[in-house]
Design a protein around this motif. Structure first.
Motif, mmCIF file in Angstrom:
data_model
loop_
_atom_site.group_PDB
_atom_site.id
_atom_site.type_symbol
_atom_site.label_atom_id
_atom_site.label_comp_id
_atom_site.label_asym_id
_atom_site.label_seq_id
_atom_site.Cartn_x
_atom_site.Cartn_y
_atom_site.Cartn_z
ATOM 1 N N LEU A 140 0.821 -1.213 0.000
ATOM 2 C CA LEU A 140 0.000 0.000 0.000
ATOM 3 C C LEU A 140 0.859 1.270 0.000
ATOM 4 C CD1 LEU A 140 -2.947 0.903 0.074
ATOM 5 C CD2 LEU A 140 -2.790 0.905 2.562
ATOM 6 N N GLN A 141 1.950 1.258 0.708
ATOM 7 C CA GLN A 141 2.855 2.409 0.807
ATOM 8 C C GLN A 141 2.111 3.720 1.058
ATOM 9 O OE1 GLN A 141 5.584 2.632 -2.483
ATOM 10 N NE2 GLN A 141 5.790 0.416 -2.583
ATOM 11 N N PRO A 142 1.343 3.784 2.152
ATOM 12 C CA PRO A 142 0.574 5.006 2.416
ATOM 13 C C PRO A 142 1.479 6.189 2.743
ATOM 14 C CG PRO A 142 0.512 3.557 4.318
ATOM 15 C CD PRO A 142 1.207 2.797 3.216
ATOM 16 N N ASP A 143 0.994 7.385 2.466
ATOM 17 C CA ASP A 143 1.733 8.595 2.801
ATOM 18 C C ASP A 143 1.658 8.906 4.290
ATOM 19 O OD1 ASP A 143 2.482 9.005 0.140
ATOM 20 O OD2 ASP A 143 0.644 10.099 -0.288
ATOM 21 N N VAL A 144 0.574 8.456 4.935
ATOM 22 C CA VAL A 144 0.384 8.670 6.367
ATOM 23 C C VAL A 144 -0.104 7.358 6.977
ATOM 24 C CG1 VAL A 144 -0.885 9.953 8.147
ATOM 25 C CG2 VAL A 144 -0.252 11.088 6.005
ATOM 26 N N ILE A 145 0.499 6.993 8.100
ATOM 27 C CA ILE A 145 0.046 5.835 8.869
ATOM 28 C C ILE A 145 -0.355 6.350 10.242
ATOM 29 C CG2 ILE A 145 0.648 3.601 9.884
ATOM 30 C CD1 ILE A 145 2.829 3.366 7.700
ATOM 31 N N VAL A 146 -1.559 5.991 10.665
ATOM 32 C CA VAL A 146 -2.047 6.345 11.993
ATOM 33 C C VAL A 146 -2.138 5.045 12.790
ATOM 34 C CG1 VAL A 146 -3.909 7.402 13.324
ATOM 35 C CG2 VAL A 146 -3.404 8.231 11.008
ATOM 36 N N MET A 147 -1.348 4.947 13.844
ATOM 37 C CA MET A 147 -1.378 3.766 14.707
ATOM 38 C C MET A 147 -2.238 4.088 15.921
ATOM 39 S SD MET A 147 0.471 1.541 13.106
ATOM 40 C CE MET A 147 0.506 0.294 14.370
ATOM 41 N N LYS A 148 -3.324 3.335 16.074
ATOM 42 C CA LYS A 148 -4.225 3.501 17.218
ATOM 43 C C LYS A 148 -3.939 2.378 18.206
ATOM 44 C CE LYS A 148 -7.397 5.863 17.467
ATOM 45 N NZ LYS A 148 -7.457 7.073 18.279
ATOM 46 N N TYR A 149 -3.806 2.733 19.475
ATOM 47 C CA TYR A 149 -3.498 1.759 20.507
ATOM 48 C C TYR A 149 -4.665 1.638 21.479
ATOM 49 C CZ TYR A 149 1.168 2.285 18.601
ATOM 50 O OH TYR A 149 2.241 2.336 17.755
ATOM 51 N N LEU A 150 -4.776 0.481 22.105
ATOM 52 C CA LEU A 150 -5.874 0.229 23.035
ATOM 53 C C LEU A 150 -5.825 1.145 24.252
ATOM 54 C CD1 LEU A 150 -6.073 -3.664 22.867
ATOM 55 C CD2 LEU A 150 -7.751 -2.018 22.008
ATOM 56 N N ASN A 151 -4.656 1.663 24.594
ATOM 57 C CA ASN A 151 -4.551 2.564 25.740
ATOM 58 C C ASN A 151 -4.998 3.986 25.401
ATOM 59 O OD1 ASN A 151 -2.447 3.592 24.234
ATOM 60 N ND2 ASN A 151 -0.840 3.056 25.688
ATOM 61 N N GLY A 152 -5.487 4.201 24.174
ATOM 62 C CA GLY A 152 -5.995 5.495 23.764
ATOM 63 C C GLY A 152 -4.980 6.372 23.060
ATOM 64 N N LYS A 153 -3.740 5.955 23.033
ATOM 65 C CA LYS A 153 -2.709 6.753 22.375
ATOM 66 C C LYS A 153 -2.753 6.546 20.867
ATOM 67 C CE LYS A 153 0.324 7.104 26.272
ATOM 68 N NZ LYS A 153 1.663 7.262 26.735
ATOM 69 N N THR A 154 -2.294 7.566 20.162
ATOM 70 C CA THR A 154 -2.235 7.537 18.707
ATOM 71 C C THR A 154 -0.842 7.966 18.279
ATOM 72 O OG1 THR A 154 -4.571 8.114 18.562
ATOM 73 C CG2 THR A 154 -3.249 8.478 16.593
ATOM 74 N N HIS A 155 -0.313 7.280 17.296
ATOM 75 C CA HIS A 155 1.022 7.590 16.769
ATOM 76 C C HIS A 155 0.881 7.838 15.267
ATOM 77 C CE1 HIS A 155 5.456 7.305 16.910
ATOM 78 N NE2 HIS A 155 5.310 6.946 15.653
ATOM 79 N N LEU A 156 1.373 8.985 14.797
ATOM 80 C CA LEU A 156 1.330 9.333 13.384
ATOM 81 C C LEU A 156 2.699 9.126 12.761
ATOM 82 C CD1 LEU A 156 -0.675 12.666 13.527
ATOM 83 C CD2 LEU A 156 -1.509 10.458 12.778
#
Length: 166
Positions: A140-156
Protein backbone atom coordinates in the motif's frame (compact mmCIF):
# COMPACT_ATOMS: atom_id res chain seq x y z
CA UNK A 1 -3.84 7.28 4.81
CA UNK A 2 -3.83 3.95 6.62
CA UNK A 3 -5.31 3.69 10.11
CA UNK A 4 -4.01 0.60 11.91
CA UNK A 5 -4.59 -0.90 15.32
CA UNK A 6 -6.26 -3.61 17.31
CA UNK A 7 -9.99 -4.16 17.41
CA UNK A 8 -11.54 -1.63 19.77
CA UNK A 9 -8.70 0.90 19.47
CA UNK A 10 -10.86 3.52 17.73
CA UNK A 11 -10.01 3.04 14.05
CA UNK A 12 -13.63 3.18 12.90
CA UNK A 13 -14.37 6.24 15.03
CA UNK A 14 -11.41 8.11 13.55
CA UNK A 15 -12.33 7.01 10.01
CA UNK A 16 -15.89 8.28 10.51
CA UNK A 17 -14.65 11.62 11.88
CA UNK A 18 -12.33 12.08 8.90
CA UNK A 19 -15.12 11.11 6.49
CA UNK A 20 -17.39 13.79 7.94
CA UNK A 21 -14.72 16.46 7.27
CA UNK A 22 -14.78 15.88 3.50
CA UNK A 23 -17.55 17.52 1.42
CA UNK A 24 -20.28 15.01 0.55
CA UNK A 25 -19.85 15.51 -3.21
CA UNK A 26 -16.20 14.42 -3.01
CA UNK A 27 -16.42 11.30 -0.82
CA UNK A 28 -17.67 7.73 -0.76
CA UNK A 29 -17.55 4.93 1.83
CA UNK A 30 -17.34 1.31 0.79
CA UNK A 31 -19.80 0.17 3.44
CA UNK A 32 -22.42 2.53 1.96
CA UNK A 33 -22.23 0.92 -1.48
CA UNK A 34 -25.31 -1.27 -2.07
CA UNK A 35 -25.14 -4.90 -3.14
CA UNK A 36 -27.52 -5.36 -6.08
CA UNK A 37 -29.76 -8.42 -6.25
CA UNK A 38 -31.06 -8.54 -9.82
CA UNK A 39 -28.58 -8.96 -12.68
CA UNK A 40 -25.01 -10.05 -13.31
CA UNK A 41 -22.21 -7.98 -11.78
CA UNK A 42 -20.96 -6.81 -15.17
CA UNK A 43 -24.37 -5.21 -15.82
CA UNK A 44 -23.79 -2.81 -12.92
CA UNK A 45 -20.45 -1.54 -14.25
CA UNK A 46 -20.63 1.59 -16.38
CA UNK A 47 -18.72 2.09 -19.61
CA UNK A 48 -17.38 -0.19 -22.30
CA UNK A 49 -16.50 -3.82 -21.63
CA UNK A 50 -12.82 -2.84 -21.73
CA UNK A 51 -13.15 -0.06 -19.13
CA UNK A 52 -15.46 -2.20 -16.98
CA UNK A 53 -12.95 -5.04 -17.01
CA UNK A 54 -10.15 -2.64 -16.07
CA UNK A 55 -12.03 -1.39 -13.00
CA UNK A 56 -13.04 -4.91 -11.98
CA UNK A 57 -9.43 -6.03 -12.39
CA UNK A 58 -8.24 -3.26 -10.04
CA UNK A 59 -10.75 -4.57 -7.52
CA UNK A 60 -9.74 -8.20 -8.07
CA UNK A 61 -12.97 -9.26 -9.81
CA UNK A 62 -11.93 -9.76 -13.41
CA UNK A 63 -12.70 -13.49 -13.60
CA UNK A 64 -15.66 -14.47 -15.78
CA UNK A 65 -17.46 -16.32 -12.98
CA UNK A 66 -17.58 -13.19 -10.81
CA UNK A 67 -18.61 -10.95 -13.72
CA UNK A 68 -21.56 -13.16 -14.60
CA UNK A 69 -22.77 -13.69 -11.03
CA UNK A 70 -25.29 -11.48 -9.28
CA UNK A 71 -23.46 -9.38 -6.65
CA UNK A 72 -25.73 -10.65 -3.86
CA UNK A 73 -24.61 -14.22 -4.60
CA UNK A 74 -20.89 -13.47 -4.30
CA UNK A 75 -18.83 -14.38 -1.24
CA UNK A 76 -18.21 -11.76 1.46
CA UNK A 77 -14.74 -11.04 0.06
CA UNK A 78 -16.07 -10.72 -3.49
CA UNK A 79 -18.85 -8.41 -2.29
CA UNK A 80 -16.24 -6.23 -0.57
CA UNK A 81 -14.29 -6.08 -3.86
CA UNK A 82 -17.52 -5.28 -5.74
CA UNK A 83 -18.09 -2.33 -3.40
CA UNK A 84 -14.51 -1.24 -4.07
CA UNK A 85 -15.15 -1.38 -7.84
CA UNK A 86 -18.33 0.69 -7.42
CA UNK A 87 -16.42 3.24 -5.33
CA UNK A 88 -13.73 3.45 -8.02
CA UNK A 89 -16.42 4.00 -10.66
CA UNK A 90 -17.89 6.86 -8.63
CA UNK A 91 -14.94 9.08 -9.60
CA UNK A 92 -14.98 10.58 -6.09
CA UNK A 93 -11.77 12.25 -4.89
CA UNK A 94 -11.90 10.54 -1.47
CA UNK A 95 -12.59 6.83 -0.90
CA UNK A 96 -13.00 5.58 2.68
CA UNK A 97 -12.88 1.92 3.65
CA UNK A 98 -13.22 0.46 7.12
CA UNK A 99 -11.93 -3.07 7.68
CA UNK A 100 -9.84 -2.67 4.53
CA UNK A 101 -9.20 -6.12 2.97
CA UNK A 102 -10.13 -7.85 6.26
CA UNK A 103 -12.43 -10.30 4.46
CA UNK A 104 -9.79 -11.18 1.84
CA UNK A 105 -7.03 -13.75 1.82
CA UNK A 106 -3.73 -12.04 2.42
CA UNK A 107 -2.35 -12.50 -1.11
CA UNK A 108 -5.43 -10.93 -2.66
CA UNK A 109 -5.25 -8.17 -0.04
CA UNK A 110 -1.65 -7.40 -1.04
CA UNK A 111 -2.58 -7.27 -4.73
CA UNK A 112 -5.52 -4.93 -4.07
CA UNK A 113 -3.31 -2.70 -1.89
CA UNK A 114 -0.71 -2.53 -4.66
CA UNK A 115 -3.35 -1.66 -7.28
CA UNK A 116 -4.76 1.11 -5.09
CA UNK A 117 -1.30 2.60 -4.51
CA UNK A 118 -0.73 2.78 -8.26
CA UNK A 119 -4.21 4.19 -8.86
CA UNK A 120 -3.70 6.87 -6.22
CA UNK A 121 -0.41 7.91 -7.79
CA UNK A 122 -1.97 8.02 -11.29
CA UNK A 123 -5.26 9.74 -10.51
CA UNK A 124 -4.76 11.61 -7.24
CA UNK A 125 -7.59 9.68 -5.61
CA UNK A 126 -7.19 9.81 -1.85
CA UNK A 127 -7.80 6.59 0.05
CA UNK A 128 -8.43 6.62 3.79
CA UNK A 129 -8.33 3.01 4.94
CA UNK A 130 -8.63 1.33 8.33
CA UNK A 131 -7.64 -2.22 9.22
CA UNK A 132 -6.14 -4.38 11.93
CA UNK A 133 -4.00 -6.08 9.25
CA UNK A 134 -0.63 -4.40 8.82
CA UNK A 135 0.78 -6.97 6.39
CA UNK A 136 -0.31 -4.87 3.40
CA UNK A 137 1.72 -1.78 4.30
CA UNK A 138 4.59 -2.67 1.95
CA UNK A 139 2.19 -2.94 -0.98
CA UNK A 140 0.00 0.00 0.00
CA UNK A 141 2.86 2.41 0.81
CA UNK A 142 0.57 5.01 2.42
CA UNK A 143 1.73 8.59 2.80
CA UNK A 144 0.38 8.67 6.37
CA UNK A 145 0.05 5.84 8.87
CA UNK A 146 -2.05 6.35 11.99
CA UNK A 147 -1.38 3.77 14.71
CA UNK A 148 -4.22 3.50 17.22
CA UNK A 149 -3.50 1.76 20.51
CA UNK A 150 -5.87 0.23 23.03
CA UNK A 151 -4.55 2.56 25.74
CA UNK A 152 -6.00 5.50 23.76
CA UNK A 153 -2.71 6.75 22.38
CA UNK A 154 -2.23 7.54 18.71
CA UNK A 155 1.02 7.59 16.77
CA UNK A 156 1.33 9.33 13.38
CA UNK A 157 3.94 8.31 10.84
CA UNK A 158 4.46 10.49 7.78
CA UNK A 159 6.22 9.29 4.67
CA UNK A 160 9.29 11.34 3.84
CA UNK A 161 9.13 11.19 0.04
CA UNK A 162 12.92 11.29 -0.21
CA UNK A 163 13.78 8.64 2.40
CA UNK A 164 10.73 6.55 3.30
CA UNK A 165 9.00 6.63 6.68
CA UNK A 166 10.20 8.62 9.65
Amino acid sequence: CFIAGASGAGKSTLLKALYEQVPAAERVRLDEMPIERQAALIDYVDGTLWSATEILCRAGLSDVFSMLTCPSKLSAGQQWRYRLAKALMSQKQWIFADEFTDSLDRITAAVIAHHLRKLSAQTGTIFVLASCHEDILCDLQPDVIVMKYLNGKTHLIYKDKSQGYG
